[in-house]
Design a protein around this motif. Structure first.
Motif, PDB file in Angstrom:
ATOM      1  N   TYR A  34       0.861  -1.182   0.000  1.00  0.00           N
ATOM      2  CA  TYR A  34       0.000   0.000   0.000  1.00  0.00           C
ATOM      3  C   TYR A  34       0.906   1.244   0.000  1.00  0.00           C
ATOM      4  CZ  TYR A  34      -4.611   2.040   0.822  1.00  0.00           C
ATOM      5  OH  TYR A  34      -5.803   2.689   0.683  1.00  0.00           O
ATOM      6  N   PRO A  35       0.577   2.287  -0.793  1.00  0.00           N
ATOM      7  CA  PRO A  35       1.465   3.472  -0.876  1.00  0.00           C
ATOM      8  C   PRO A  35       1.876   3.960   0.518  1.00  0.00           C
ATOM      9  CG  PRO A  35      -0.387   3.684  -2.375  1.00  0.00           C
ATOM     10  CD  PRO A  35      -0.618   2.428  -1.606  1.00  0.00           C
ATOM     11  N   TYR A  36       3.191   4.151   0.690  1.00  0.00           N
ATOM     12  CA  TYR A  36       3.755   4.383   2.013  1.00  0.00           C
ATOM     13  C   TYR A  36       3.134   5.585   2.724  1.00  0.00           C
ATOM     14  CZ  TYR A  36       7.359   4.454   5.616  1.00  0.00           C
ATOM     15  OH  TYR A  36       8.017   4.409   6.809  1.00  0.00           O
ATOM     16  N   GLU A  37       2.966   6.687   1.968  1.00  0.00           N
ATOM     17  CA  GLU A  37       2.466   7.915   2.629  1.00  0.00           C
ATOM     18  C   GLU A  37       0.976   7.814   2.951  1.00  0.00           C
ATOM     19  OE1 GLU A  37       2.561   8.017  -1.692  1.00  0.00           O
ATOM     20  OE2 GLU A  37       4.049   7.620  -0.148  1.00  0.00           O
ATOM     21  N   ARG A  95      -4.368   5.073   6.201  1.00  0.00           N
ATOM     22  CA  ARG A  95      -5.690   4.552   5.815  1.00  0.00           C
ATOM     23  C   ARG A  95      -5.861   3.093   6.216  1.00  0.00           C
ATOM     24  NH1 ARG A  95      -5.908   7.109  -0.123  1.00  0.00           N
ATOM     25  NH2 ARG A  95      -7.289   5.345  -0.509  1.00  0.00           N
ATOM     26  N   PRO A  96      -4.972   2.176   5.782  1.00  0.00           N
ATOM     27  CA  PRO A  96      -5.130   0.795   6.286  1.00  0.00           C
ATOM     28  C   PRO A  96      -5.000   0.708   7.810  1.00  0.00           C
ATOM     29  CG  PRO A  96      -3.111   1.018   5.007  1.00  0.00           C
ATOM     30  CD  PRO A  96      -3.907   2.260   4.774  1.00  0.00           C
ATOM     31  N   ALA A  97      -4.249   1.618   8.411  1.00  0.00           N
ATOM     32  CA  ALA A  97      -4.132   1.594   9.881  1.00  0.00           C
ATOM     33  C   ALA A  97      -5.497   1.851  10.508  1.00  0.00           C
ATOM     34  CB  ALA A  97      -3.112   2.632  10.342  1.00  0.00           C
ATOM     35  N   ILE A 156     -14.739   1.154   5.543  1.00  0.00           N
ATOM     36  CA  ILE A 156     -13.503   0.414   5.293  1.00  0.00           C
ATOM     37  C   ILE A 156     -13.222   0.350   3.790  1.00  0.00           C
ATOM     38  CG2 ILE A 156     -12.561  -1.943   5.314  1.00  0.00           C
ATOM     39  CD1 ILE A 156     -13.764  -2.125   8.208  1.00  0.00           C
ATOM     40  N   GLY A 157     -14.263   0.071   3.012  1.00  0.00           N
ATOM     41  CA  GLY A 157     -14.097   0.038   1.555  1.00  0.00           C
ATOM     42  C   GLY A 157     -13.640   1.375   1.012  1.00  0.00           C
ATOM     43  N   LEU A 158     -14.272   2.461   1.506  1.00  0.00           N
ATOM     44  CA  LEU A 158     -13.912   3.808   1.042  1.00  0.00           C
ATOM     45  C   LEU A 158     -12.463   4.118   1.362  1.00  0.00           C
ATOM     46  CD1 LEU A 158     -17.056   5.953   1.938  1.00  0.00           C
ATOM     47  CD2 LEU A 158     -16.239   5.270  -0.321  1.00  0.00           C
ATOM     48  N   LEU A 159     -12.051   3.796   2.600  1.00  0.00           N
ATOM     49  CA  LEU A 159     -10.679   4.097   3.007  1.00  0.00           C
ATOM     50  C   LEU A 159      -9.676   3.317   2.170  1.00  0.00           C
ATOM     51  CD1 LEU A 159     -10.996   4.258   6.878  1.00  0.00           C
ATOM     52  CD2 LEU A 159      -9.988   6.018   5.436  1.00  0.00           C
ATOM     53  N   MET A 160      -9.965   2.045   1.930  1.00  0.00           N
ATOM     54  CA  MET A 160      -9.005   1.229   1.208  1.00  0.00           C
ATOM     55  C   MET A 160      -8.907   1.664  -0.255  1.00  0.00           C
ATOM     56  SD  MET A 160      -7.586  -0.819   3.347  1.00  0.00           S
ATOM     57  CE  MET A 160      -6.725  -2.056   2.382  1.00  0.00           C
ATOM     58  N   TRP A 161     -10.056   1.853  -0.895  1.00  0.00           N
ATOM     59  CA  TRP A 161     -10.027   2.213  -2.314  1.00  0.00           C
ATOM     60  C   TRP A 161      -9.693   3.685  -2.532  1.00  0.00           C
ATOM     61  CZ3 TRP A 161     -13.918  -1.984  -2.549  1.00  0.00           C
ATOM     62  CH2 TRP A 161     -13.562  -2.973  -3.474  1.00  0.00           C
ATOM     63  N   GLY A 162     -10.338   4.517  -1.741  1.00  0.00           N
ATOM     64  CA  GLY A 162     -10.176   5.946  -1.955  1.00  0.00           C
ATOM     65  C   GLY A 162     -10.862   6.362  -3.248  1.00  0.00           C
ATOM     66  N   GLY A 163     -10.345   7.452  -3.840  1.00  0.00           N
ATOM     67  CA  GLY A 163     -10.952   7.941  -5.075  1.00  0.00           C
ATOM     68  C   GLY A 163     -12.098   8.896  -4.817  1.00  0.00           C
ATOM     69  N   TRP A 203      -3.154  -3.397  -2.237  1.00  0.00           N
ATOM     70  CA  TRP A 203      -3.499  -3.623  -0.835  1.00  0.00           C
ATOM     71  C   TRP A 203      -2.661  -4.779  -0.315  1.00  0.00           C
ATOM     72  CZ3 TRP A 203      -9.598  -3.911  -0.568  1.00  0.00           C
ATOM     73  CH2 TRP A 203     -10.137  -2.788  -1.196  1.00  0.00           C
ATOM     74  N   GLY A 204      -2.465  -4.794   1.005  1.00  0.00           N
ATOM     75  CA  GLY A 204      -1.720  -5.925   1.534  1.00  0.00           C
ATOM     76  C   GLY A 204      -1.639  -5.921   3.042  1.00  0.00           C
TER      77      GLY A 204
END
Lengths: 257, 377
Positions: free
Chosen positions: B105-108, B112-114, B148-155, B167-168
Motif C-alpha cells: 500500500y502506498p507508504y504515505e 488509511r489501512p491503519a 472500510i471500503g472507502l478508506l481502502m479504495w479511496g478515489g 493492498w496488503g
C-alpha cells in the motif's frame, strides 16, 4: 359427586371428530378405524396399556403425527396438508406433554408469552399480564423470571399447562402429563387439571390416574392394540367392564392401588 | 408403637481439600509424592528454567532492536549477523513493520489501512458485547464495512485511488476473515436447515453443496477462483481477484460451518420441535426463537474452532498472489541484507495471529458460560 354432576351437564356441538382414522408406522397398524366424537366442553380420559395407540391418537389431533386414512375434524376444520388450516387448528388446541418440553433457554414468563405475542399478535404487555394471570392460577407466579431448569418437575408441568392456556385454546390435549413426575408432585399437577376442568374446557387426557378419571371425566375411552375397545362414563366403565381386555387391564392397574 | 422424634442432622461444610498443609504441603502432595514423581518434577523444572532462560537471553537480553544505515542508505545488518543464534534481530521488525502490516500500500497513505485495522477491531469489540446485540448492529456493520471500503479504495473525498492489487498485509487478512465468516455463517445456517428440509430438491441441493465443497482442498478452490473462473467470464468483464478469493473462502467456510450447525440442530430433543409446533409457531418462528438459539449455544466450541481455523486459513491466498499478512511478512525479508532473519518475522506474525485467535477463544469461553447459565440450577 362431581361425576354425577358432570354427566348431567349440557354438552355442546362436536369439538373433535375422528371418522374411520387409520395410521401405520411402516407395516405396523397403530390406529385401527378409530371413530370418536368429542363434544364442546366434554372431558374425556383415554386409558389403555402402553403401546395401545393412546398417545398417537391424541397427537394426530394437532397433527404432530399424520394419519393416513379417515378424517379428523377439529373445531369445524378438517386436518389436511393445508398449512393454513393446520395453523388455525394449532392456535385453538393446546397440548401438554409427558416430558413438559418447556423451552430451557427462555424464562418461565417468556415461555408463556412467546406464542401469544407471535402467533396471536398480542401486545407484549398484554401477553405478560395474561401470562401472570395464568401463572397465578397454577400457583407459581413467583417463579416467572426463573428458567425451567430451576423448577421442580411438578412446577415445570404446571408452567407447561399455563403456557398452553396463554394461547386461550378451545381444546386442551394432555399426553400422560403426570407419568414423568415423582409421586409427591403428581397431586399438584392433577389439582391444576381439575381446576381447569371446572372452567368448562374441552379436554382430552391420556392418563393412568384413575382417580382423576373418576373425578372429572364425562367419558372414559379404553384403547387396546390401536382400537377403541370401550367408551363409557367412568362409573360404568370401571364398575361394569364389558370386555375381557378391559377387565384384564383394570385388574392390572388396580393391583397397584 | 412408639413414635420417635427425628432431629435433622446439621448441614456441615465440605472438608477442605485445597491447601491442606499450606503451599508447601500442596507441593509435597502433588509434585514430590514418591521417588519417581519427584524425579519427573525435578527434570521438568530443570528443562523449563533452562529453556526460559535461553529464550529470554535470545529474545531480550542479547537482542538488537535497531541497526545503523550504511553509506548507501541501506540497513547495515552486520551486527545482527554477528549475534545470529545468540540474540534476536528485532531490527528487522523495527525496519519492516509497516511493510509487514500494510504490504505494498502506498507508504504515505499507510494511515488509511491503519484506521481500517482499528475499525475492524472496534467492530469486533462492539459486536462481542451482548448489550449491543440489537437490530441496529446490522446498520453499524454496514456503515463500518462501507467506511472500510472507502478508506481502502479511496478515489472520493480527496483520497487518492489505490487499486486492490496494492493492498496488503493485516487489512487483507481481516477483510478475508471478517467478510468470509460474516457471510459464511448465515449461509451455513440456511444450508444446515436445508439439509433437514422435507422438500427433496432443497435437501439434495444442500447435500450436494456441502459434499462437493468439503471434498476439495481450499487451495484448489482458490485456484479455481483465480485461474479458471475468469476463463468463463465474457471478454472485458473482470471481477476483482480479491473478491473471487473472498467468494471461494465464503463457500468453503459455509460448508464446514453448516455441518457444525447441523450437529447442533440434531442434538435438540424432538420435544422442543413438537412443543413449538403445538403452540402454533410457524416454521420460521420455531426455528428463530426455539431451535437455533438452543442449537447454536450447544455448538459454540466447534463453531469457534472452525472460526479460528478459517482465520488462519485465509493465509492460503498467498498461492494466488494476494498479499495477506503472512505473504507480506515473507516478502519483507526478500532483500539481501535482511535474508536469514525469518525467525524474528515469523515469531512476530505468529504473535499477531495468536492475539486474534486467543481473543476469539477467550471470548467464546465467556460467551458459552454466559449463554448456558440457564442450564445451571
Amino acid at each position: 359427586m362431581s361425576a354425577a354432576l358432570s354427566s348431567s351437564r349440557h354438552l355442546g356441538k362436536p369439538a373433535i371428530q375422528l371418522l374411520g382414522v387409520n395410521k401405520w408406522y411402516g407395516q405396523m397398524h397403530v390406529l385401527r378405524n378409530i371413530n370418536l366424537e368429542i363434544a364442546e366442553g366434554e372431558r374425556v380420559v383415554v386409558c389403555g396399556p402402553s403401546g395401545s395407540g393412546k398417545s398417537t391418537m391424541i397427537r394426530c389431533i394437532n397433527r404432530l403425527e399424520e394419519h393416513q386414512q379417515g378424517q379428523i375434524i377439529v373445531d369445524g376444520i378438517e386436518l389436511s396438508d393445508d398449512l393454513k388450516s393446520l395453523d388455525a387448528i394449532r392456535r385453538e388446541v393446546g397440548m401438554v406433554f409427558q416430558s413438559f418440553n418447556l423451552f430451557p433457554h427462555l424464562t418461565i414468563l417468556e415461555n408463556c408469552t412467546l406464542a401469544p405475542i407471535w402467533v396471536r399478535k398480542m401486545p407484549k404487555k398484554e401477553a405478560e399480564e395474561l401470562a401472570m394471570e395464568y401463572l397465578t392460577r397454577v400457583r407459581i407466579p413467583e417463579q416467572a423470571n426463573k428458567y425451567p431448569g430451576q423448577l421442580s418437575g411438578g412446577q415445570q408441568q404446571r408452567v407447561a399447562i399455563a403456557r398452553a392456556l396463554c394461547m386461550k385454546p378451545k381444546i386442551m390435549l394432555f399426553d400422560e402429563p403426570t407419568s414423568a413426575l415423582d409421586p409427591e408432585m403428581i397431586k399438584e399437577v392433577l389439582d391444576t387439571m381439575v381446576m381447569l376442568a371446572d372452567t368448562g374446557m374441552t379436554m382430552i387426557c391420556v392418563t393412568h390416574e384413575m382417580g382423576f378419571a373418576r373425578q372429572v371425566a364425562d367419558r372414559v375411552v379404553f384403547m387396546d392394540r390401536g382400537e377403541v375397545v370401550e367408551s363409557n362414563t367412568p362409573n360404568e366403565l370401571f364398575g361394569n367392564p364389558q370386555t375381557d381386555r378391559l377387565k384384564l387391564f383394570l385388574s392390572q392397574i388396580l393391583r397397584g392401588h | 408403637m412408639s413414635v420417635t422424634t427425628h432431629t435433622p442432622s446439621p448441614a456441615l461444610p465440605p472438608p477442605s481439600r485445597l491447601m491442606a498443609g499450606g503451599p508447601l504441603g500442596w507441593v509435597k502432595a502433588n509434585l514430590l509424592n514418591g521417588v519417581f514423581n519427584s524425579m519427573i518434577t525435578l527434570l521438568l523444572a530443570y528443562l523449563l528454567v533452562r529453556y526460559t532462560i535461553s529464550f529470554v537471553d535470545w529474545a531480550f537480553l542479547n537482542a538488537i532492536w535497531q541497526v545503523p544505515n550504511d553509506r548507501f542508505g541501506r540497513a547495515d545488518t552486520s551486527s545482527c549477523r554477528d549475534i545470529k543464534g545468540i540474540g534476536a534481530c528485532w531490527a528487522v521488525i523495527t525496519e519492516k513493520h509497516r511493510f509487514i502490516l500494510f504490504g505494498t500500500y502506498p507508504y504515505e497513505e499507510h494511515w488509511r489501512p491503519a484506521i481500517v485495522c482499528v475499525l475492524f477491531i472496534a467492530l469486533y469489540i462492539v459486536s462481542a458485547m451482548r448489550r449491543f446485540w440489537r437490530k441496529e448492529l446490522v446498520l453499524v456493520w454496514a456503515v463500518t464495512l462501507t467506511a472500510i471500503g472507502l478508506l481502502m479504495w479511496g478515489g472520493v473525498f480527496g483520497l487518492s485511488y489505490v487499486p486492490q492489487e496494492r493492498w496488503g498485509g493485516l487489512p487483507i487478512t481481516l477483510i478475508l476473515a471478517t467478510f468470509g465468516l460474516a457471510f459464511a455463517f448465515p449461509l451455513a445456517i440456511m444450508v444446515a436447515l436445508g439439509r433437514r428440509s422435507r422438500l427433496p430438491a432443497i435437501k439434495a441441493l444442500c447435500v450436494v453443496y456441502v459434499e462437493l465443497i468439503r471434498g476439495v482442498p481450499l487451495i484448489s478452490l482458490l485456484f479455481m477462483a483465480s485461474v479458471m473462473f475468469p476463463l468463463f467470464l465474457p471478454e472485458g468483464l473482470n471481477i476483482d481477484k480479491l473478491l473471487r478469493a473472498q467468494v471461494a473462502i465464503i463457500l468453503f467456510a459455509g460448508a464446514y460451518l453448516a455441518e457444525v450447525v447441523r450437529a447442533g440442530l440434531q442434538s435438540l430433543p424432538k420435544g422442543q420441535y413438537e412443543a413449538a409446533e403445538a403452540l402454533g409457531l410457524s416454521y420460521w418462528q420455531k426455528t428463530g426463537f426455539i431451535i437455533l438459539p438452543q442449537a447454536l449455544r450447544l455448538v459454540i466450541p466447534p463453531l469457534v474452532n472452525t472460526f479460528i481455523g478459517f482465520f488462519k486459513d485465509t493465509s492460503l491466498v498467498l498461492i494466488i498472489g494476494i498479499f495477506d499478512l503472512l505473504t507480506a511478512a515473507k516478502t519483507a525479508i526478500i532483500e539481501p541484507q535482511w535474508q536469514g532473519f525469518a525467525v524474528e518475522v515469523y515469531v512476530t506474525v505468529g504473535l499477531i495471529y495468536f492475539i486474534f485467535c486467543f481473543a476469539m477463544s477467550k471470548y467464546s469461553a465467556g460467551l458459552e458460560a454466559e449463554l448456558n447459565k440457564h442450564r445451571k440450577r
